[in-house]
Design a protein around this motif. Structure first.
Motif, PDB file in Angstrom:
ATOM      1  N   VAL A  77      -4.292   8.857  -9.628  1.00 57.09           N
ATOM      2  CA  VAL A  77      -3.557   8.043  -8.666  1.00 57.09           C
ATOM      3  C   VAL A  77      -2.268   8.749  -8.234  1.00 57.09           C
ATOM      4  O   VAL A  77      -1.940   8.802  -7.050  1.00 57.09           O
ATOM      5  N   THR A  78      -1.535   9.307  -9.199  1.00 54.47           N
ATOM      6  CA  THR A  78      -0.216   9.846  -8.875  1.00 54.47           C
ATOM      7  C   THR A  78      -0.242  11.243  -8.255  1.00 54.47           C
ATOM      8  O   THR A  78       0.636  11.555  -7.446  1.00 54.47           O
ATOM      9  N   ASN A  79      -1.190  12.079  -8.605  1.00 54.84           N
ATOM     10  CA  ASN A  79      -1.191  13.449  -8.076  1.00 54.84           C
ATOM     11  C   ASN A  79      -1.386  13.490  -6.557  1.00 54.84           C
ATOM     12  O   ASN A  79      -0.612  14.161  -5.865  1.00 54.84           O
ATOM     13  N   PRO A  80      -2.366  12.803  -5.977  1.00 56.82           N
ATOM     14  CA  PRO A  80      -2.466  12.829  -4.508  1.00 56.82           C
ATOM     15  C   PRO A  80      -1.262  12.189  -3.815  1.00 56.82           C
ATOM     16  O   PRO A  80      -0.847  12.649  -2.748  1.00 56.82           O
ATOM     17  N   ILE A  81      -0.693  11.162  -4.420  1.00 56.53           N
ATOM     18  CA  ILE A  81       0.480  10.530  -3.817  1.00 56.53           C
ATOM     19  C   ILE A  81       1.665  11.493  -3.833  1.00 56.53           C
ATOM     20  O   ILE A  81       2.387  11.620  -2.842  1.00 56.53           O
ATOM     21  N   ALA A  82       1.866  12.190  -4.934  1.00 58.38           N
ATOM     22  CA  ALA A  82       2.964  13.154  -5.022  1.00 58.38           C
ATOM     23  C   ALA A  82       2.760  14.311  -4.044  1.00 58.38           C
ATOM     24  O   ALA A  82       3.712  14.740  -3.372  1.00 58.38           O
TER      25      ALA A  82
END
Length: 101
Positions: A77-82
């Protein structure tokens, strides 16, 4: 049977490591920032998923695997958002792709 499971898990981990190593070479291959960040995010995510899957198989399905699945879910969840946030900030700040002639 445990030897075959360990062997399969080790092979999956090695595939993830090789994928990440080839991704590092891909970073140097591309010339502009946006292509590099695309390669970095894809290689990082897929390599991490592969390595964590190998660890889950190697240790069996127990409490440790649950923790890895939780970490894997948060990471996915966090890697693509970052990556999106970093790339968007570069675009907003005026960084553009240089046209080659």
């Amino acid at each position: 049977m445990d030897q075959w499971i360990d062997l399969a898990a080790n092979l999956i981990i090695i595939v993830g490591l090789v994928f990440m190593a080839l991704g590092v070479l891909g970073i140097y291959r591309f010339s502009d920032y946006f292509s590099r960040i695309l390669v970095t995010s894809k290689v990082d995510t897929v390599g991490f998923i592969t390595i964590m899957t190998g660890l889950i198989i190697k240790h069996g399905f127990e409490f440790f695997s649950g923790k890895i699945l939780l970490i894997l879910t948060l990471y996915m969840v966090t890697n693509p958002i970052a990556t999106h946030a970093i790339t968007r900030s570069a675009h907003i700040s005026g960084y553009r792709i240089k046209k080659e002639r």
